[in-house]
Design an enzyme around this catalytic site. Structure first.
Site, PDB file in Angstrom:
ATOM      1  N   SER A   1       0.867  -1.184   0.000  1.00  0.00           N
ATOM      2  CA  SER A   1       0.000   0.000   0.000  1.00  0.00           C
ATOM      3  C   SER A   1       0.898   1.226   0.000  1.00  0.00           C
ATOM      4  O   SER A   1       2.086   1.128   0.265  1.00  0.00           O
ATOM      5  CB  SER A   1      -0.861   0.019   1.267  1.00  0.00           C
ATOM      6  OG  SER A   1      -0.100   0.494   2.363  1.00  0.00           O
ATOM      7  N   ASP A   2       0.354   2.393  -0.270  1.00  0.00           N
ATOM      8  CA  ASP A   2       1.140   3.594  -0.042  1.00  0.00           C
ATOM      9  C   ASP A   2       1.045   3.935   1.450  1.00  0.00           C
ATOM     10  O   ASP A   2       0.345   3.267   2.213  1.00  0.00           O
ATOM     11  CB  ASP A   2       0.660   4.759  -0.933  1.00  0.00           C
ATOM     12  CG  ASP A   2       1.767   5.795  -1.143  1.00  0.00           C
ATOM     13  OD1 ASP A   2       2.713   5.825  -0.343  1.00  0.00           O
ATOM     14  OD2 ASP A   2       1.679   6.592  -2.101  1.00  0.00           O
ATOM     15  N   TRP A   3       1.738   4.974   1.853  1.00  0.00           N
ATOM     16  CA  TRP A   3       1.909   5.341   3.263  1.00  0.00           C
ATOM     17  C   TRP A   3       0.561   5.437   4.003  1.00  0.00           C
ATOM     18  O   TRP A   3      -0.240   6.321   3.724  1.00  0.00           O
ATOM     19  CB  TRP A   3       2.649   6.676   3.326  1.00  0.00           C
ATOM     20  CG  TRP A   3       3.009   7.127   4.702  1.00  0.00           C
ATOM     21  CD1 TRP A   3       2.200   7.794   5.572  1.00  0.00           C
ATOM     22  CD2 TRP A   3       4.257   6.937   5.365  1.00  0.00           C
ATOM     23  NE1 TRP A   3       2.875   8.038   6.737  1.00  0.00           N
ATOM     24  CE2 TRP A   3       4.152   7.530   6.640  1.00  0.00           C
ATOM     25  CE3 TRP A   3       5.474   6.332   5.008  1.00  0.00           C
ATOM     26  CZ2 TRP A   3       5.196   7.539   7.558  1.00  0.00           C
ATOM     27  CZ3 TRP A   3       6.512   6.346   5.920  1.00  0.00           C
ATOM     28  CH2 TRP A   3       6.365   6.944   7.170  1.00  0.00           C
TER      29      TRP A   3
END
Ligand code: BGC
Length: 723
Positions: A264-266
């Site tokens: 996932s992104d941050w």
């Protein structure tokens, strides 16, 4: 002697080792493998208590300390360290910083981009990193979006060609090689398509737009073997990418057969609950993300406890956890992490990181990235007989603006940029001073700031310009005006830069404007009044050498725009691949065309195109389009031309662009030399996405256009038919 467990036996096939290990793991250990946390925040605690399998944003000795700790854990599963090595391993203060992706894309040179990837991987590998969150494969539509500098521009074919080259550079032929690292194609997908250019906001994208514009480069990367993908922040038609089963599963796994893992992104998973408000609880967010096909959660510490509880309460099938773990462990094995060859080795790296050979690659990259936009009366190249030069402007001697985003000062501990040795960076001022030599006096004044209109010394700068043979004015933007979460509503020159340029212009001294910027700006006044314009983007640590080399003609510029310049921000999207049907075909107060079009770029020589021959006038199914064209260097200097081939599917069942890039070739030509350039377009590249979302080539009439830019006046045209 007790036998080694299968998973520790390097002679066994990866799949066997994975299954053996998986069979020994507790639920908590499996969930920990799916978790990546910031290595600057209590990593030891998370590693021992949470069994966390990956950290990001740490390098060097700390990675070795953590890796040792991981090895001492019950099963000794090694950590995988990720870093944003975006244009070079630039978080490491002595590493080579290359031009940004946007700059590099103007080289239209996959081999060069592959080399950038190779150097980056090598430098990163010595510092304990195994994985870079790169390349960015977004196809830009709206220049207001903050992250334009991170992309390869506006065309999906060019983005795909360069993106897959970068993947090959990072990953090499063998992941087990100590100096290769995993690539991560991001942000999957449609991230530049958010409304109003607002970073991570909603994107209203149809499946057709996704398939014809945004997914293609990711598919190319997957075909090139890209090991990991990162899901985008934004929601598409209401569904966050991290919960988008169609994107992460149906397309990625079922259609494309992707076998790596998705991160996932941050805190993208947490934000489904707290920001996007699509999940009422963290539990719901984790369940949706995992079931949709997110294998690893970046920077969501709550993931661990939540996922464990979901499985224990029967709300999440453990098969999803096993599947994600399998993918992550598989790549850890393939990298050789279990076989002990992946510690940071700073001593050995000392002679390699930022070495002369790598700097030479950075210089070559900068040369090939630079685009000459205007050269009235042949002001450039400058002569060697100059007595006085004025170098003016906020970006003439600003290392942060020059290097751009994702450089060491974004990493902890280098907030003021002091960790990166100043002498390792050649600014435009440095470059011009060195190149101009002792016989020429080079005066410098900053003139004004990039952003603050009141912070200026315009009068002083103008005095220098008045007394000079030539003024080089370096303007643009900086990382307060572009980058993640830094979108702009206005693309005009900021601060007092416009005033500075007008005042210098009024002196009558011949003026070259050098742009150091992360994205195209709306500069119609500059286009009209400056005698010469050199677009240097964020050219990396050798940028000043390259700019000076181009100004003085040591190198002939060859870059072509990978992205169009607008007259005005209101023209968005001003990309070259416009769809027909606009009543009136223009704004009443603005041209329809861009100020500088995709594919455009000048040279110190000229190129003449003739004799376009379509060798395949009637294509049978599966047959490639083949054309030939003569390209002649009609000027007096050796040069490189980037020959571009566009296609228009004249009548199609759905709207298609008036032209789409389908092939390109770099051609070196001596003065007077003429070459017959042969170009081929595979049949499948002529496809459109029809109403039923099928990717098909429709029979009928097509137009092929070949030339030196996407502008009609630069293209020779021919016809062909698909049977
Ligand atoms: C960015 C990613 C980046 C990640 C880790 C995110 O905010 O969107 O591109 O890889 O942070 O630094």
């Amino acid at each position: 002697m007790p036998q080694k467990p299968i998973y520790q036996d390097a002679t066994r096939p990866v799949a066997e080792r994975v299954e053996d290990l998986l069979g020994r793991m507790t639920l908590e250990e499996k969930v920990g493998q799916m978790c990546q946390l910031d290595g600057n925040r209590e990593p030891e605690k998370w590693l021992t208590e949470g069994h966390v399998g990956s950290f990001l944003h740490v390098l060097g000795q700390i990675t070795n300390d953590l890796q040792k700790l991981a090895e001492q854990s019950r099963l000794g599963i090694p950590l995988i360290f990720g870093i944003d090595a975006i244009h070079g391993h630039a978080f490491w203060p002595t590493a080579t910083v290359f031009p940004t992706q946007l700059a590099l894309s103007c080289s239209w040179n996959p081999d060069l981009v592959e080399e950038v990837g190779r150097v980056t991987a090598k430098e990163a590998s010595y510092t304990g990193a195994h994985w870079t969150f790169s390349p960015v494969l977004g196809t830009v539509r709206d220049l207001r979006w903050g992250r334009v500098d991170e992309t390869f521009g506006e065309d999906p074919y060019l983005v795909g060609a360069l993106g897959s080259a970068l993947v090959r550079g990072y990953q090499g032929d063998d992941l087990a090689d100590r100096h290769t690292i995993l690539a991560c194609a991001k942000h999957y997908a449609g991230y530049p398509g958010t409304q109003g250019g607002r970073d991570a906001a909603e994107a209203d994208l149809s499946e057709r737009k996704m398939r014809s514009l945004y997914l293609k480069p990711f598919h190319e990367a997957v075909v090139a073997g890209c090991a990991t993908l990162m899901a985008g922040y934004q929601a598409i038609d209401g569904v966050p990418c991290s919960a988008n089963r169609w994107l992460l599963w149906d397309v990625l796994r079922d259609e494309w057969g992707f076998e790596g893992f998705v991160v996932s992104d941050w805190n993208n998973i947490g934000w489904m609950h707290t920001l996007q408000k699509t999940c009422a609880t963290m539990g719901e967010a984790v369940k949706r993300a995992v079931e949709a096909g997110n294998d690893m959660a970046m920077s969501t510490p709550e993931f661990i406890e939540t996922a464990v509880q979901l499985v224990q309460s029967g709300k999440l099938d453990v098969k999803h956890i096993d599947q994600a773990c399998r993918r992550i462990l598989g790549l850890k094995f393939e990298l050789g992490l279990f076989d002990g060859n992946r510690y940071a080795d700073l001593e050995a790296g000392g002679g390699v990181i930022g070495c002369a050979e790598h700097r030479a690659a950075a210089l070559e990259s900068a040369y090939q990235s630079i685009v000459l936009l205007k050269n009235e009366g042949g002001l450039l190249p400058l002569g060697d007989d100059l007595q006085r030069m004025a170098v003016i402007g906020p970006n003439a001697d600003d290392v942060k603006a020059q290097l751009g985003d994702w450089v060491s000062w974004y990493a902890r501990g280098d907030a003021d940029g002091s960790a990166r040795p100043r002498e390792s960076i050649v600014t435009v001022l440095d470059g011009v001073r060195r190149r101009a030599g002792a016989a020429c006096q080079v005066d410098y004044d900053r003139g004004c700031a990039v952003a603050d209109p009141d912070d200026e010394t315009i009068d002083q700068a103008v005095e220098l310009a008045r007394g000079a043979d030539v003024a080089v004015v370096v303007v643009g933007d900086d990382t307060t005006l572009n980058g993640e979460a830094r979108d702009r509503a206005d693309l005009d020159l900021s601060g007092a830069q416009q005033r500075l340029l007008e005042a210098v212009h009024a002196t009558g001294t011949p003026t070259v404007v050098v742009l150091i910027n992360g994205k195209p700006l709306s500069i119609p006044w500059v286009a009209e009044h400056a005698q010469a314009i050199v677009e240097a983007w964020n050219p990396g640590l050798e940028g000043g050498t390259a700019v000076a080399g181009i100004l003085f003609g040591d190198r002939n510029p060859s870059g072509k725009l990978s992205i169009s310049f607008p007259y005005h921000v209101g023209q968005q999207p001003v990309t070259y691949d416009q769809i027909p049907g606009w009543h009136g075909g223009k704004y009443v107060d603005m041209p329809r065309e861009p100020l500088y079009a995709f594919g455009y770029g000048l040279s110190y020589t000229t190129f003449a195109y003739s004799k376009l021959k379509v060798l395949t006038e009637a294509l049978a199914a599966g047959e490639p389009l083949r054309v030939e064209v003569d390209v002649e260097n009609s000027g007096g200097r050796a040069g490189t031309e980037i020959v571009q081939l566009y296609v228009n599917d004249v009548y199609s069942s759905v709207t298609t662009p008036l032209k789409e890039l389908k092939a390109f070739q770099r051609v070196d030509l001596a003065p007077g030399e003429k070459k017959t350039v042969r170009m081929e377009v595979p049949y499948e590249r002529l496809a459109l996405v029809n109403q039923d979302m099928e990717t098909v080539v429709e029979p009928g009439e097509f137009e092929v256009m070949v030339g030196g830019s996407s502008r009609d006046e630069d293209l020779l045209k021919g016809k062909f038919e698909v049977k």
